[in-house]
Design a protein around this motif. Structure first.
Motif, PDB file in Angstrom:
ATOM      1  N   ALA A 192      -9.031   3.284  -6.397  1.00  0.00           N
ATOM      2  CA  ALA A 192      -8.039   4.078  -7.125  1.00  0.00           C
ATOM      3  C   ALA A 192      -8.621   5.386  -7.664  1.00  0.00           C
ATOM      4  O   ALA A 192      -7.951   6.433  -7.588  1.00  0.00           O
ATOM      5  N   GLN A 205      -7.007  -1.871  -4.437  1.00  0.00           N
ATOM      6  CA  GLN A 205      -6.695  -0.627  -5.126  1.00  0.00           C
ATOM      7  C   GLN A 205      -7.655  -0.340  -6.271  1.00  0.00           C
ATOM      8  O   GLN A 205      -7.977   0.827  -6.541  1.00  0.00           O
ATOM      9  N   ARG A 240      -3.083   7.228   1.310  1.00  0.00           N
ATOM     10  CA  ARG A 240      -3.185   5.775   1.213  1.00  0.00           C
ATOM     11  C   ARG A 240      -3.510   5.147   2.559  1.00  0.00           C
ATOM     12  O   ARG A 240      -4.244   4.155   2.634  1.00  0.00           O
ATOM     13  N   TYR A 289      -6.755   2.811   2.593  1.00  0.00           N
ATOM     14  CA  TYR A 289      -6.511   1.375   2.468  1.00  0.00           C
ATOM     15  C   TYR A 289      -6.147   0.653   3.750  1.00  0.00           C
ATOM     16  O   TYR A 289      -6.052  -0.575   3.738  1.00  0.00           O
ATOM     17  N   VAL A 333       0.829  -1.203   0.000  1.00  0.00           N
ATOM     18  CA  VAL A 333       0.000   0.000   0.000  1.00  0.00           C
ATOM     19  C   VAL A 333       0.859   1.247   0.000  1.00  0.00           C
ATOM     20  O   VAL A 333       0.686   2.159  -0.829  1.00  0.00           O
TER      21      VAL A 333
END
Length: 224
Positions: A73, A69, A209, A213, A60
């Motif tokens: 994204a 992702q 990120r 994530y 990640v």
């Protein structure tokens, strides 16, 4: 198997003399043994998940492709465009530190202002008054540093807006900032892929990120 009798360091927490130590009446051998097994189970799960979760976090933060992702994204790219950030741009330690301090400073000032003016802002059906400057500053510092220490009585002192747009948001972004700093430290200690030790990654990309994530960051997107 009686673990209490086999582990001498636990003996001070158990005593057969409740008259001398009244608090020890509830700490019976079965109770303590159950706690020990729970701790052992927790440590076993932690050790079992450390390797796969570590690999996932590494992918990640390094921007490598992974399963989560694809659906997120577009959201990540949109956030970069809104912030005017190039995720591939590297930062040295001075610029990285400046970004961390700027992000934390702006978050602190915004949260203090929100808490002190909550009485004139919407989403305050209980007509909660604005926090005093010292309570607002103490609470803001606590949440911006991801300490989350509270010296107030929940909804009696904070409006819905303060809790949703202020405190809850800091639960996500302050943890993300800490994760970004951690990975900058890791990159500085062990450069990979021929990178210079002065290239610590991009703070804004790492923080983004981490929010999107990282399940442990309680991200609202991964929670949904």
């Amino acid at each position: 198997m009686n673990l209490m009798r086999r582990l001498p360091f636990l003996h001070p927490f158990y005593t057969p003399y409740p008259k001398v130590f009244p608090w020890a009446a509830c700490l019976q051998e079965d109770f303590m043994e159950n706690i020990i097994w729970q701790c052992l189970l927790y440590l076993s799960l932690l050790m079992a998940l450390a390797w796969p979760l570590g690999k996932y976090m590494g992918k990640v933060m390094d921007g490598e492709p992974f399963w989560l992702q694809s659906p997120l994204a577009p959201c990540e790219r949109t956030l970069y465009r809104l912030m005017g950030v190039d995720p591939a741009e590297q930062m040295n330690w001075k610029r990285h530190l400046a970004c961390v301090l700027a992000f934390s400073g702006i978050s602190l000032a915004a949260l203090v202002a929100l808490l002190m003016t909550q009485h004139i802002l919407p989403l305050n059906p209980q007509n909660v008054s604005g926090a005093s400057w010292h309570l607002a500053l103490n609470t803001a510092i606590s949440f911006v540093t991801n300490t989350n220490w509270q010296s107030y009585a929940g909804e009696n002192a904070m409006s819905y807006l303060s809790q949703m747009a202020g405190l809850a948001v800091q639960n996500f972004v302050s943890a993300a900032a800490g994760i970004a700093v951690l990975f900058a430290l890791i990159r500085g200690l062990r450069p990979s892929g021929g990178a210079s030790p002065g290239n610590l990654g991009n703070f804004w990309a790492d923080a983004t990120r981490a929010v999107l994530y990282m399940p442990g960051n309680r991200s609202p997107l991964t929670a949904m």
